[in-house]
Motif scaffolding. Structure first.
Motif: not given
Length: 282
Positions: A36-37, A78-81, A132-134
């Motif tokens: 899930e996201f 935060k960022r997510t691929l 993903i690293p900040v």
């Protein structure tokens, strides 16, 4: 031990080493994941849903690869691929990379261009997420590569679009109680379309009748008199005395003048709390 047995033993060892190195059975074994996201419902443009900031479709290189690679920004920054409808070949020691150039094959090219290893591929089929690293610069690392680290082979790659404009935090301040104990953060964001939004996070104050959100023309609305004498802009009725919430600001508001957020009880002329704003960057 006979010479024949020694030869057989050596052959078994060689086969075992070869099997471990190549893992040929993985070609025929699929590992499917369905994540899930992360984070559930979060804001986009400071309001709702995860924000997609860049994406691209996979193309196969050494192996047929398909699906969509998208990078999302979450509410906490935060960022997510996320890989969706993803499918490639399985194999030993396969990783997900962000790469810094149009690289198709060859470990030396990957090393020269630069890459960020997001971790081992979770599965060769299905939806999946990678943190993903900040400090990752998406203006530099513009491709997602499915890379077999053991053999230096690029299974497939997705070229990402230019990162979209993001909300920019232009001002921020911490609430402190005046008439009532109050806590939380007031942040003002400028959205890609030019609009500005006031966001309360970790917010909590007392409830009451006719409670308003004001922008006050003072560095710090430290008491009732400051609010009434300095001048203010009424933003809206307070949506709730607890929780994260967003308020649209007037298009022409001058944040060099209106430098404090005040929680104001209009019925009794009482300043519940204030948050002096200072310049900030998201």
């Amino acid at each position: 031990m006979s010479k024949r047995n020694i030869v057989i033993g050596v052959g078994v060892v060689v086969l075992a080493i070869g099997w471990y190195a190549f893992r040929p059975e993985l070609i025929f074994i699929n590992k499917t994941v369905n994540e899930e996201f992360p984070g559930g419902t979060v804001m986009a443009s400071i309001e709702k849903g995860p924000m997609s900031i860049t994406k691209g479709n996979f193309k196969g290189l050494a192996h047929e690869t398909k699906g969509l690679a998208s990078i999302y920004q979450l509410a906490d920054g935060k960022r997510t691929l996320r890989l969706t409808e993803f499918e490639t070949s399985n194999g030993p020691d396969v990783h997900v990379y962000l790469t810094a150039a149009e690289v198709e094959k060859g470990s030396e090219a990957i090393k020269e261009a630069g890459f960020i290893d997001l971790g081992s591929m979770k599965g060769n089929k299905g939806d999946q997420n990678y943190d993903i690293p900040v400090d990752a610069d998406l203006n530099k690392f513009k491709n997602v590569t499915i890379w077999c680290a053991r053999f230096g082979v690029n299974f497939g790659q997705a070229a990402l679009d230019t990162p979209a404009s993001m909300p920019v935090k232009v001002a921020e301040g911490n609430f402190r109680g005046i008439a009532h104990e109050t806590k939380g953060i007031a942040s003002i964001y400028k959205l890609p379309d030019g609009k500005q939004v006031l966001r309360f996070s970790g917010f909590e104050t007392s409830n009451g009748p006719d409670v308003q959100v004001y922008l006050v023309a003072a560095p710090d609305a430290k008491d009732n008199e400051t609010v009434t004498k300095s001048g203010f802009i009424r933003v809206a009725d307070l949506k709730g005395n607890m929780g994260d919430q967003n308020y649209d600001l007037p298009a022409n508001v001058d944040l060099n003048k209106y430098r404090a957020v005040t929680i104001w009880c209009r019925r009794f002329g009482v300043n519940f709390a204030t948050a002096p704003l200072a310049s900030a960057k998201s």
